[in-house]
Write a protein that holds these residues in place. Structure first.
Motif, PDB file in Angstrom:
ATOM      1  N   PRO A   1      54.395  89.238  63.136  1.00 32.15           N
ATOM      2  CA  PRO A   1      53.154  89.232  63.928  1.00 32.15           C
ATOM      3  C   PRO A   1      53.389  88.854  65.388  1.00 32.15           C
ATOM      4  CG  PRO A   1      52.922  87.971  61.884  1.00 32.15           C
ATOM      5  CD  PRO A   1      54.392  88.197  62.094  1.00 32.15           C
ATOM      6  N   ILE A   2      52.759  89.604  66.279  1.00 27.45           N
ATOM      7  CA  ILE A   2      52.717  89.282  67.701  1.00 27.45           C
ATOM      8  C   ILE A   2      51.250  89.245  68.101  1.00 27.45           C
ATOM      9  CG2 ILE A   2      53.297  90.052  70.034  1.00 27.45           C
ATOM     10  CD1 ILE A   2      55.715  91.484  68.875  1.00 27.45           C
ATOM     11  N   TRP A   3      50.832  88.111  68.692  1.00 22.96           N
ATOM     12  CA  TRP A   3      49.434  87.932  69.053  1.00 22.96           C
ATOM     13  C   TRP A   3      49.295  87.787  70.570  1.00 22.96           C
ATOM     14  CZ3 TRP A   3      45.661  88.013  65.268  1.00 22.96           C
ATOM     15  CH2 TRP A   3      46.101  87.867  63.936  1.00 22.96           C
TER      16      TRP A   3
ATOM     17  N   LYS B   1      36.142  79.243  62.370  1.00 19.48           N
ATOM     18  CA  LYS B   1      36.104  80.396  61.472  1.00 19.48           C
ATOM     19  C   LYS B   1      37.116  81.433  61.916  1.00 19.48           C
ATOM     20  CE  LYS B   1      32.987  83.885  59.558  1.00 19.48           C
ATOM     21  NZ  LYS B   1      31.599  84.431  59.568  1.00 19.48           N
ATOM     22  N   LEU B   2      37.194  81.670  63.224  1.00 21.19           N
ATOM     23  CA  LEU B   2      38.151  82.635  63.751  1.00 21.19           C
ATOM     24  C   LEU B   2      39.574  82.197  63.461  1.00 21.19           C
ATOM     25  CD1 LEU B   2      39.011  85.060  65.449  1.00 21.19           C
ATOM     26  CD2 LEU B   2      38.713  83.629  67.503  1.00 21.19           C
ATOM     27  N   ALA B   3      39.852  80.891  63.643  1.00 22.19           N
ATOM     28  CA  ALA B   3      41.202  80.381  63.400  1.00 22.19           C
ATOM     29  C   ALA B   3      41.625  80.625  61.963  1.00 22.19           C
ATOM     30  CB  ALA B   3      41.254  78.883  63.723  1.00 22.19           C
ATOM     31  N   GLN B   4      40.723  80.379  61.010  1.00 20.27           N
ATOM     32  CA  GLN B   4      41.058  80.607  59.606  1.00 20.27           C
ATOM     33  C   GLN B   4      41.274  82.088  59.332  1.00 20.27           C
ATOM     34  OE1 GLN B   4      41.698  78.150  57.260  1.00 20.27           O
ATOM     35  NE2 GLN B   4      42.540  79.991  56.295  1.00 20.27           N
ATOM     36  N   ASP B   5      40.465  82.927  59.976  1.00 20.55           N
ATOM     37  CA  ASP B   5      40.631  84.373  59.817  1.00 20.55           C
ATOM     38  C   ASP B   5      41.987  84.815  60.356  1.00 20.55           C
ATOM     39  OD1 ASP B   5      39.686  87.130  59.343  1.00 20.55           O
ATOM     40  OD2 ASP B   5      39.705  87.266  61.531  1.00 20.55           O
ATOM     41  N   ILE B   6      42.373  84.261  61.505  1.00 22.97           N
ATOM     42  CA  ILE B   6      43.668  84.607  62.103  1.00 22.97           C
ATOM     43  C   ILE B   6      44.814  84.150  61.205  1.00 22.97           C
ATOM     44  CG2 ILE B   6      45.241  84.014  63.993  1.00 22.97           C
ATOM     45  CD1 ILE B   6      42.821  84.129  65.844  1.00 22.97           C
TER      46      ILE B   6
ATOM     47  N   LEU C   1      46.016  77.620  68.692  1.00 18.79           N
ATOM     48  CA  LEU C   1      47.063  76.920  67.958  1.00 18.79           C
ATOM     49  C   LEU C   1      47.558  77.768  66.791  1.00 18.79           C
ATOM     50  CD1 LEU C   1      48.558  74.220  68.017  1.00 18.79           C
ATOM     51  CD2 LEU C   1      46.882  73.329  66.390  1.00 18.79           C
ATOM     52  N   ALA C   2      46.642  78.502  66.171  1.00 21.82           N
ATOM     53  CA  ALA C   2      46.997  79.313  65.009  1.00 21.82           C
ATOM     54  C   ALA C   2      47.905  80.486  65.385  1.00 21.82           C
ATOM     55  CB  ALA C   2      45.737  79.840  64.319  1.00 21.82           C
ATOM     56  N   ILE C   3      47.756  81.056  66.588  1.00 25.19           N
ATOM     57  CA  ILE C   3      48.541  82.241  66.940  1.00 25.19           C
ATOM     58  C   ILE C   3      49.748  81.904  67.808  1.00 25.19           C
ATOM     59  CG2 ILE C   3      46.517  83.727  66.814  1.00 25.19           C
ATOM     60  CD1 ILE C   3      46.463  83.785  69.846  1.00 25.19           C
ATOM     61  N   SER C   4      49.975  80.618  68.089  1.00 25.24           N
ATOM     62  CA  SER C   4      51.139  80.260  68.904  1.00 25.24           C
ATOM     63  C   SER C   4      52.424  80.680  68.190  1.00 25.24           C
ATOM     64  CB  SER C   4      51.158  78.757  69.188  1.00 25.24           C
ATOM     65  OG  SER C   4      51.227  78.005  67.997  1.00 25.24           O
ATOM     66  N   ALA C   5      53.403  81.107  68.985  1.00 22.79           N
ATOM     67  CA  ALA C   5      54.640  81.661  68.425  1.00 22.79           C
ATOM     68  C   ALA C   5      55.813  80.718  68.645  1.00 22.79           C
ATOM     69  CB  ALA C   5      54.934  83.010  69.070  1.00 22.79           C
ATOM     70  N   LYS C   6      56.877  80.946  67.894  1.00 22.49           N
ATOM     71  CA  LYS C   6      58.129  80.201  68.050  1.00 22.49           C
ATOM     72  C   LYS C   6      59.236  81.219  68.304  1.00 22.49           C
ATOM     73  CE  LYS C   6      60.358  76.221  67.819  1.00 22.49           C
ATOM     74  NZ  LYS C   6      59.982  75.024  68.579  1.00 22.49           N
ATOM     75  N   THR C   7      59.829  81.166  69.498  1.00 22.69           N
ATOM     76  CA  THR C   7      60.841  82.143  69.876  1.00 22.69           C
ATOM     77  C   THR C   7      62.164  81.443  70.195  1.00 22.69           C
ATOM     78  OG1 THR C   7      60.354  82.048  72.248  1.00 22.69           O
ATOM     79  CG2 THR C   7      59.014  83.539  70.898  1.00 22.69           C
TER      80      THR C   7
ATOM     81  N   LEU D   1      52.314  80.801  73.881  1.00 22.17           N
ATOM     82  CA  LEU D   1      51.115  81.628  73.808  1.00 22.17           C
ATOM     83  C   LEU D   1      51.269  82.759  74.820  1.00 22.17           C
ATOM     84  CD1 LEU D   1      48.241  79.027  73.467  1.00 22.17           C
ATOM     85  CD2 LEU D   1      48.750  80.869  71.862  1.00 22.17           C
ATOM     86  N   TYR D   2      50.724  83.920  74.476  1.00 24.92           N
ATOM     87  CA  TYR D   2      50.817  85.069  75.363  1.00 24.92           C
ATOM     88  C   TYR D   2      49.406  85.516  75.740  1.00 24.92           C
ATOM     89  CZ  TYR D   2      55.520  84.903  73.548  1.00 24.92           C
ATOM     90  OH  TYR D   2      56.764  84.460  73.190  1.00 24.92           O
TER      91      TYR D   2
END
Length: 412
Positions: free
Chosen positions: A171-173, A152-157, A196-202, A241-242
């Protein structure tokens, strides 16, 4: 007294540093001199004091401006949005806000505000909104990730992330450090849906992409690291991930990079290294946007990764060489045993026959049972084991099927 910034109903409240009678009177005198103004409508504010609310600011006649009301409603929605977060969430957000506010004071191109104040009309609010020149960022902190709430949290994110992008925000998480789960012996990282949902690509991730792409031409790549890869020809997608945690005197960010792999539960990724820690102020160095990492450290880690890979290749090659050497020794021993085994003419037994057939044709347990039940107990007879061996030599048999064909044809 600090600047009036916190809106509740029709009044702008300022928590007091002192509630003594003298302090209250002093604040009232300063207010009468128009020292305090509403940050939204610039109207003069008066000071009030009561047993319930304590010391607070108020518009004159308790008529708050519309902007104050909007901020009040936005704050309540923001608090509702964060109901699931732990108490540490607010602490982390406030530390980040203070850190960025310091940057904003020395850099006029940086504007920092709490998300619900930056734009009260948002559907979703970032914890902090930052504008650097023409680029706008949303900074959000995630805590309290658990298996029962994760999906549920992942979908919310995801919903929040996509909404921020739609609003022109980058977005920065950050995620609370205690959520990290790694398996060093398998060089892997187990991920929650939310992670996985908040992982970034830099840009640094893209540099890792190029390094991994070159090395993954070797089909043994994952086996070198004992990693249970799910596919051989996967898309190269290194992500970041941070993780965030606080010490007694500062906020620390752990930069963790991984190669995305299994995207079915349990989510697993190839761990490129153990990650590295930098101070929050270093992570948010402003250089055409936030760096979020230390490029020098990443370069060192990529070089180290190459060194480890070369060493693991050498170890693997040495292991193969030793295994091949042991295999050759074993084959030589078998050949010596085969050539040196000469049962006596008088006492040639079925056991002798089994040993000879095992060395010559690789007689299996199943084939041995068939030889005994179908031939030795019936047509051949146990006492004629020597005759069977002579037939093998005479016809140069190299398989059990060849021997059976001869026995069936001769009908001993």
């Amino acid at each position: 007294m600090r600047e009036a910034i916190h809106v509740i109903d029709e009044e702008i409240v300022q928590l007091p540093y002192s509630t003594s009678r003298d302090a209250v009177e002093n604040y009232k005198k300063l207010a009468n001199k128009s020292l305090y103004k509403c940050p939204y409508c610039e109207a003069k504010l008066i000071v009030k004091f009561g047993d319930i609310k304590g010391l607070y600011f108020s518009h004159q006649h308790s008529e708050a401006c519309e902007e104050s009301r909007k901020i009040d409603r936005a704050e309540k929605r923001y608090e509702k949005q964060n109901e699931r977060e732990t108490k540490i969430h607010k602490v982390l957000v406030d530390i980040i806000y203070d850190e960025l506010s310091i940057k904003a004071k020395i850099n006029p191109n940086v504007i920092v505000n709490y998300g619900y104040k930056a734009n009260p009309s948002y559907k979703y609010y970032p914890d902090i909104s930052v504008k650097v020149n023409d680029r706008a960022y949303s900074i959000s902190v995630i805590t309290n990730v658990s298996p029962s709430q994760d999906s549920k949290l992942a979908q919310d994110i995801i919903n929040r992330h996509e909404y921020f992008v739609e609003q022109g925000l980058e977005p920065i998480w950050f995620i609370e450090m205690k959520e990290q789960s790694i398996e060093l012996e398998k060089n892997s990282m187990v991920l929650w849906d939310a992670e996985l949902a908040i992982s970034a690509k830099t840009k640094e991730d893209e540099r890792w992409d190029r390094l991994i792409e070159e090395n993954m031409k070797d089909s043994m790549f994952f086996k070198y690291f004992n990693y249970p890869s799910t596919t051989l020809n996967k898309e190269i997608d290194v992500r970041s991930l941070y993780y965030i945690f606080s010490t007694e005197d500062k906020l620390i960010v752990k930069v963790q990079r991984f190669l995305k792999d299994r995207i079915v539960r349990p989510y697993r990724a190839f761990l490129l290294n153990r990650g590295y820690e930098i101070s929050f102020s270093e992570a948010l160095v402003i250089d055409d946007g936030f760096k979020l990492s230390n490029p020098d450290i990443d370069l060192q880690l990529r070089n180290h990764f190459n060194e480890i890979l070369i060493q693991k290749k050498k170890e693997h090659e040495e292991q193969l060489r030793q295994e091949n050497e042991r295999k050759q020794i074993h084959l030589k021993e078998l050949e010596e045993r085969r050539t040196s085994f000469t049962p006596s003419e008088e006492n040639f037994t079925y056991s002798d026959l089994k040993v000879l057939l095992k060395h010559r044709i690789g007689l299996t347990q199943k084939e041995q049972m068939e030889l005994w039940s179908k031939y030795m107990l019936s047509s051949v007879g146990p006492k004629n084991s020597k005759l069977v061996w002579e037939l093998v030599l005479e016809h140069d048999c190299h398989s059990f099927n060849e021997l059976k064909a001869i026995l069936d044809k001769r009908k001993i």
